[in-house]
Design an enzyme around this catalytic site. Structure first.
Site, PDB file in Angstrom:
ATOM      1  N   TYR A  11      -1.547  -0.862   2.659  1.00 18.54           N
ATOM      2  CA  TYR A  11      -1.698  -1.823   3.655  1.00 18.54           C
ATOM      3  C   TYR A  11      -2.603  -2.675   2.883  1.00 18.54           C
ATOM      4  CZ  TYR A  11       0.743   1.842   6.456  1.00 18.54           C
ATOM      5  OH  TYR A  11       1.053   2.302   6.354  1.00 18.54           O
ATOM      6  N   GLY A  13      -1.017  -4.903   0.666  1.00 18.39           N
ATOM      7  CA  GLY A  13      -0.621  -6.600   0.230  1.00 18.39           C
ATOM      8  C   GLY A  13      -0.810  -5.734  -1.472  1.00 18.39           C
ATOM      9  N   GLU A  86       4.752   0.653  -6.925  1.00 14.08           N
ATOM     10  CA  GLU A  86       4.393   2.199  -6.635  1.00 14.08           C
ATOM     11  C   GLU A  86       4.340   2.809  -8.282  1.00 14.08           C
ATOM     12  OE1 GLU A  86       3.482   3.001  -3.814  1.00 14.08           O
ATOM     13  OE2 GLU A  86       4.443   1.289  -2.470  1.00 14.08           O
ATOM     14  N   PHE A 118      -6.129   9.362  -1.008  1.00 16.00           N
ATOM     15  CA  PHE A 118      -6.650   9.810   0.353  1.00 16.00           C
ATOM     16  C   PHE A 118      -8.130  10.315   0.203  1.00 16.00           C
ATOM     17  CE2 PHE A 118      -3.996  13.226   0.930  1.00 16.00           C
ATOM     18  CZ  PHE A 118      -4.852  14.425   1.253  1.00 16.00           C
TER      19      PHE A 118
END
Length: 186
Positions: A11, A13, A86, A118
């Site tokens: 998120y 951008g 990606e 993560f």
């Protein structure tokens, strides 16, 4: 010609910035293509549409979804500008050789991808591109807890699965403090 990297947490951008840069070159009548990994479920290949997490779409005449790059290198001869979204999903050696070869042959490569998983572990695809890149842009998001700048992605659950496609239902951007304070969400 050159390799540019756009990286950051979810998120931040990255896809939006990739679309912005590709659009600028299209306005200058450059022959552009966008590549996304076949695992990316935000793309509508049949309609040649790339979608960011905000739902913004770009229609592109030349849009390719694949999971292997190097064996398709010849089909990119006609393009001057090559965008790759990606990039963390691509094999790191495949991506590095692909980008380096095309840049050495006069192509501008713009690569967008996550800076880390993560667990704050870097993706090899980004790490291997850094030494051969001319420009690196690290974007930030907004922390979902304190609304300060976020540089990390936190996974809400299923933390035993490293690569899992998901959106805000599964991942949130966080700052360092909130990552350390809240990374026990199950």
């Amino acid at each position: 010609m050159s390799i540019e990297i756009i990286t950051g947490p979810m998120y931040s951008g990255k896809t939006t910035e990739l679309i912005r840069r590709i659009t600028r070159y299209k306005l200058c009548k450059k022959n552009c293509v966008i590549i996304s990994h076949s695992i990316d479920n935000r793309c509508e290949e049949d309609d040649n549409i790339l979608i960011n997490h905000d739902g913004f779409k770009i229609s592109h005449d030349d849009f390719i979804k694949t999971n292997i790059l190097i064996n398709k290198i010849k089909i990119f001869d006609k393009y001057e500008i090559i965008g790759i979204d990606e990039c963390q999903f691509f094999d790191s050696n495949d991506l590095m050789i692909f980008c380096d070869t095309l840049a050495n042959n006069g192509k501008k490569i713009i690569v967008a991808g996550l800076n880390s998983d993560f667990n704050k572990n870097p993706f090899k695809s980004i790490i291997k591109l850094i030494p051969i890149s001319e420009k690196i842009t690290k974007l930030q998001s907004i922390c979902n807890f304190c609304y300060n700048d976020a540089t990390f992605t936190m996974k809400k659950f299923n933390k035993d699965i490293i690569i899992e496609i998901g959106g805000s239902d599964l991942y949130i951007p966080v700052c360092r403090i909130c990552y350390n304070e809240n990374n026990t969400i199950n």
